[in-house]
Scaffold this motif. Structure first.
Motif, PDB file in Angstrom:
ATOM      1  N   ALA A 107       1.097  -1.298  -0.170  1.00 52.30           N
ATOM      2  CA  ALA A 107       0.423   0.045  -0.224  1.00 52.30           C
ATOM      3  C   ALA A 107       1.092   1.303  -0.625  1.00 52.30           C
ATOM      4  CB  ALA A 107      -0.993   0.056   1.077  1.00 52.30           C
ATOM      5  N   PRO A 108       0.019   1.663  -0.405  1.00 51.73           N
ATOM      6  CA  PRO A 108       0.759   3.721  -0.352  1.00 51.73           C
ATOM      7  C   PRO A 108       1.472   4.372   0.861  1.00 51.73           C
ATOM      8  CG  PRO A 108      -1.192   3.807  -1.893  1.00 51.73           C
ATOM      9  CD  PRO A 108      -1.144   2.588  -0.773  1.00 51.73           C
ATOM     10  N   ILE A 109       2.224   4.404   1.426  1.00 47.95           N
ATOM     11  CA  ILE A 109       2.562   4.935   2.665  1.00 47.95           C
ATOM     12  C   ILE A 109       3.265   6.430   2.492  1.00 47.95           C
ATOM     13  CG2 ILE A 109       3.232   4.653   5.128  1.00 47.95           C
ATOM     14  CD1 ILE A 109       5.344   2.198   3.860  1.00 47.95           C
ATOM     15  N   ASP A 110       2.324   7.647   2.871  1.00 44.99           N
ATOM     16  CA  ASP A 110       2.775   8.853   2.868  1.00 44.99           C
ATOM     17  C   ASP A 110       2.523   9.041   1.800  1.00 44.99           C
ATOM     18  OD1 ASP A 110       2.390   9.207   5.767  1.00 44.99           O
ATOM     19  OD2 ASP A 110       4.608   8.519   6.552  1.00 44.99           O
ATOM     20  N   ALA A 111       3.896   9.824   1.456  1.00 48.82           N
ATOM     21  CA  ALA A 111       4.467  10.279   0.227  1.00 48.82           C
ATOM     22  C   ALA A 111       4.362   9.741  -0.912  1.00 48.82           C
ATOM     23  CB  ALA A 111       5.936  11.661   0.621  1.00 48.82           C
ATOM     24  N   LYS A 112       5.057   8.178  -0.286  1.00 51.82           N
ATOM     25  CA  LYS A 112       5.628   7.388  -1.506  1.00 51.82           C
ATOM     26  C   LYS A 112       4.264   6.442  -1.569  1.00 51.82           C
ATOM     27  CE  LYS A 112       9.339   3.708  -1.644  1.00 51.82           C
ATOM     28  NZ  LYS A 112       9.767   2.660  -0.978  1.00 51.82           N
ATOM     29  N   GLY A 113       4.634   5.732  -3.415  1.00 52.93           N
ATOM     30  CA  GLY A 113       3.304   5.452  -3.887  1.00 52.93           C
ATOM     31  C   GLY A 113       3.442   4.015  -3.753  1.00 52.93           C
ATOM     32  N   ALA A 114       2.211   3.414  -4.490  1.00 52.09           N
ATOM     33  CA  ALA A 114       2.116   1.701  -4.017  1.00 52.09           C
ATOM     34  C   ALA A 114       3.484   1.256  -4.541  1.00 52.09           C
ATOM     35  CB  ALA A 114       0.384   1.252  -4.480  1.00 52.09           C
ATOM     36  N   ARG A 115       3.049  -0.076  -4.024  1.00 51.42           N
ATOM     37  CA  ARG A 115       4.550  -0.719  -5.087  1.00 51.42           C
ATOM     38  C   ARG A 115       3.684  -2.085  -5.758  1.00 51.42           C
ATOM     39  NH1 ARG A 115       9.550  -4.128  -3.125  1.00 51.42           N
ATOM     40  NH2 ARG A 115       9.913  -5.703  -4.930  1.00 51.42           N
ATOM     41  N   VAL A 116       3.732  -1.744  -6.978  1.00 48.46           N
ATOM     42  CA  VAL A 116       2.865  -2.568  -7.455  1.00 48.46           C
ATOM     43  C   VAL A 116       4.257  -3.868  -8.830  1.00 48.46           C
ATOM     44  CG1 VAL A 116       1.349  -1.392  -8.488  1.00 48.46           C
ATOM     45  CG2 VAL A 116       2.950  -1.158  -9.794  1.00 48.46           C
ATOM     46  N   THR A 117       3.179  -4.891  -8.954  1.00 49.52           N
ATOM     47  CA  THR A 117       4.201  -5.808  -9.598  1.00 49.52           C
ATOM     48  C   THR A 117       3.011  -6.509 -10.341  1.00 49.52           C
ATOM     49  OG1 THR A 117       4.640  -8.289  -9.409  1.00 49.52           O
ATOM     50  CG2 THR A 117       2.829  -8.177  -8.214  1.00 49.52           C
ATOM     51  N   LEU A 118       3.392  -7.528 -11.707  1.00 52.75           N
ATOM     52  CA  LEU A 118       3.340  -7.350 -12.728  1.00 52.75           C
ATOM     53  C   LEU A 118       2.741  -9.700 -13.002  1.00 52.75           C
ATOM     54  CD1 LEU A 118       5.342  -6.778 -16.446  1.00 52.75           C
ATOM     55  CD2 LEU A 118       2.788  -5.566 -14.673  1.00 52.75           C
ATOM     56  N   ASP A 119       3.516  -9.623 -11.759  1.00 53.63           N
ATOM     57  CA  ASP A 119       2.979 -10.849 -11.017  1.00 53.63           C
ATOM     58  C   ASP A 119       1.469 -11.509 -10.491  1.00 53.63           C
ATOM     59  OD1 ASP A 119       3.074 -13.889 -10.738  1.00 53.63           O
ATOM     60  OD2 ASP A 119       5.268 -13.769  -9.824  1.00 53.63           O
ATOM     61  N   ILE A 120       0.250 -11.634 -11.108  1.00 50.73           N
ATOM     62  CA  ILE A 120      -0.677 -10.574  -9.707  1.00 50.73           C
ATOM     63  C   ILE A 120      -1.243 -12.246  -9.678  1.00 50.73           C
ATOM     64  CG2 ILE A 120      -3.396 -10.719 -10.957  1.00 50.73           C
ATOM     65  CD1 ILE A 120      -2.293  -9.272 -12.966  1.00 50.73           C
ATOM     66  N   THR A 121      -1.669 -12.771  -8.041  1.00 51.51           N
ATOM     67  CA  THR A 121      -2.298 -13.876  -7.956  1.00 51.51           C
ATOM     68  C   THR A 121      -3.174 -13.486  -7.699  1.00 51.51           C
ATOM     69  OG1 THR A 121      -1.186 -12.547  -5.678  1.00 51.51           O
ATOM     70  CG2 THR A 121       0.003 -14.230  -6.847  1.00 51.51           C
TER      71      THR A 121
END
Ligand code: ZN
Length: 487
Positions: A107-121
């Motif tokens: 999840a995004p924290i404060d100023a940092k955006g979310a981390r995403v992946t192409l490896d969908i589960t």
């Protein structure tokens, strides 16, 4: 009669498991933990940063999401690339302006955006499907090698080319048919995601939200013997009904919506308050005292008012049996973990001791966490271990008492006054001014005014200073302040 009660407030999702009218287990997820992790988004690459081996992806949320190279390629692919040829560069895989289907990993924290992946589960009831990753795994918590082998061959038989799956712990002993139906449903979910993604035609934003906390609990806790699921939040009800129809059709006829004001069967708040108390009453007037010291919990069994009419042994035995049932219920409800020592009332007869341990084993076997009962010592102590829970009910709902710093005791009012008297004698001569100004915690103040006015009159006469007592709610219970003041 097993029931589940699901409620949701702006603060949290709250699930209670109720057996025979008693609260036996609670699951709470604070709203701040209800994140977008697991949701699938359509995004467009904003920027590729080869130095960081990462890319910024606009997924329609305020902040751009991060996509790191290890979330683009599988571990195996990465290892191959790094081993043989030149190091993999993110530039070789991702281009600016490229549309992507991503899943939120962090999840995004404060100023940092979310981390995403192409490896969908895609998590289901018995298995997790990975549409882009042809790995097959079995939960490490399944230990029987034969069962592992059976599940593995089922998985291999099910999986479509290019896809992968992980078999979850709950799949242990479940027939192939059910696993196949779970896989089919998840494949269908994946097809829907792809269809929706296509329909978005390059637009950024949410494609599919993750199944909520409640469905995660459903996945892990619901067994066919559940008789009724009551949901006190309409939107959640719609989501859960949908989930249950897809994944646990056996119970879809058992889920109902009830307006929160119409539910009166169990006062959950009252049950929770009781589940945090040190003292727990038994039906016969005996009681338990439950205490925690770091990783150890101690439960003391007392006969209390119940002295029994016949003989001591019988009184002890009857109280211990009631206590054993209650102990099993309490450790589950309070989600206690680690070592638990129960100090039962002394009994002489070995047959009684044997029956007691047996009952405790039987009662703790209803727990979803593994409980081991180690037998009874000569002094009537029973050692048990229960798998360490992430957060006990107490750590979830309580904090260390600010008054006593968790010690459990504070100075008595008499002692506060005793120390205050020392201080007054110490400073009365040297303090400037004709007034002695004393601040006390409001409750100590009330006590002092009621019981100790003589003492203060004595100080006033003896030191020829006027005493001014004042309440100060910001002080700790046993703290005080003495100051000299000019009039
Ligand atoms: Zn305290």
């Amino acid at each position: 009669m097993k029931q589940m009660l699901v409620n949701r407030t702006p603060k949290e999702t709250f699930i209670s498991l109720i057996e025979n009218g008693q609260l036996v287990e609670v699951f709470i997820e604070p709203a701040e933990d209800q994140s977008i992790v697991g949701s699938v988004y359509a995004g467009v690459v904003e920027n590729v940063l080869p130095g960081m081996q990462a890319a910024f992806v606009d997924i329609g949320l305020g902040k751009n999401a991060y996509l790191y190279i290890e979330d683009i390629l599988s571990k195996e692919a990465l290892a191959k690339m790094n081993g043989i040829e030149k190091k993999a560069s993110i530039n070789d895989y991702i281009k600016k302006g490229q549309p992507l289907l991503v899943q939120i990993k962090k999840a995004p924290i404060d100023a940092k955006g979310a981390r995403v992946t192409l490896d969908i589960t895609l998590p289901g009831r018995y298995l997790v499907v990975m549409p882009h990753n042809d790995y097959i795994g079995i939960s490490k918590r399944i230990s029987d090698p034969e069962e592992k082998e059976r599940l593995k061959s089922i998985a291999e038989g099910l999986v479509d080319a290019g896809k992968g799956m992980v078999i979850r712990t709950v799949a242990e002993g479940i027939e192939a048919e059910k696993l196949a139906s779970d896989y089919e449903k998840l494949s269908h979910v994946w097809d829907e995601i792809l269809k929706d993604y296509e329909a978005m035609k390059g637009k950024k934003g949410l494609v599919r939200g993750d199944v909520e906390f409640a469905t995660r609990v459903f996945r892990d806790v619901i067994k066919p013997d559940i008789e009724r699921i009551t949901v006190l939040h309409e939107e959640t009800y719609v989501q859960l009904k949908d989930y249950v129809e897809k994944f646990i059709p056996d119970v879809s006829g058992k889920i109902f919506y009830r307006a929160p004001g119409d539910y009166h069967e169990l006062d959950v708040i009252e049950c929770l308050k009781r589940a945090l108390k040190k003292k727990v009453w038994l039906d016969n007037g005996g009681y338990l005292i439950i205490e925690h010291v770091e990783a150890l919990s101690i439960i003391d069994v007392n006969t209390g008012k119940f002295t029994g009419k016949k003989n001591l042994e019988e009184t002890a035995y009857q109280t211990n049996l009631l206590a054993a049932k209650e102990v099993a219920r309490q450790i589950r409800l309070r989600n206690m973990g680690g070592i638990i020592i129960v100090d039962f009332i002394d009994m002489k007869l070995d047959a009684h001791k044997y029956e007691l341990v047996h009952l405790l084993e039987e009662e703790t076997s209803k727990d979803s966490m593994k409980v081991q009962v180690m037998g009874i010592t000569k002094l009537g102590l029973v050692e048990m271990t229960r798998k360490k829970a992430k957060r006990s009910l107490s750590t979830l709902l309580e904090k260390t008492c600010p008054l006593c710093q968790g010690k459990g005791t504070v100075l008595s009012e008499e002692s506060v006054l005793r120390l205050l008297a020392y201080r007054v004698v110490e400073v009365a001569d040297t303090l400037q001014g004709s007034q002695l100004f004393i601040k006390l915690h409001p409750q100590v103040y009330t006590y002092v005014m009621k019981h100790e006015s003589d003492y203060f009159s004595w100080v006033e006469r003896h030191y020829n200073k006027k005493i001014v007592l004042e309440k100060d709610a910001t002080l700790l219970y046993d703290a005080f302040v003495v100051e000299g003041r000019r009039e």
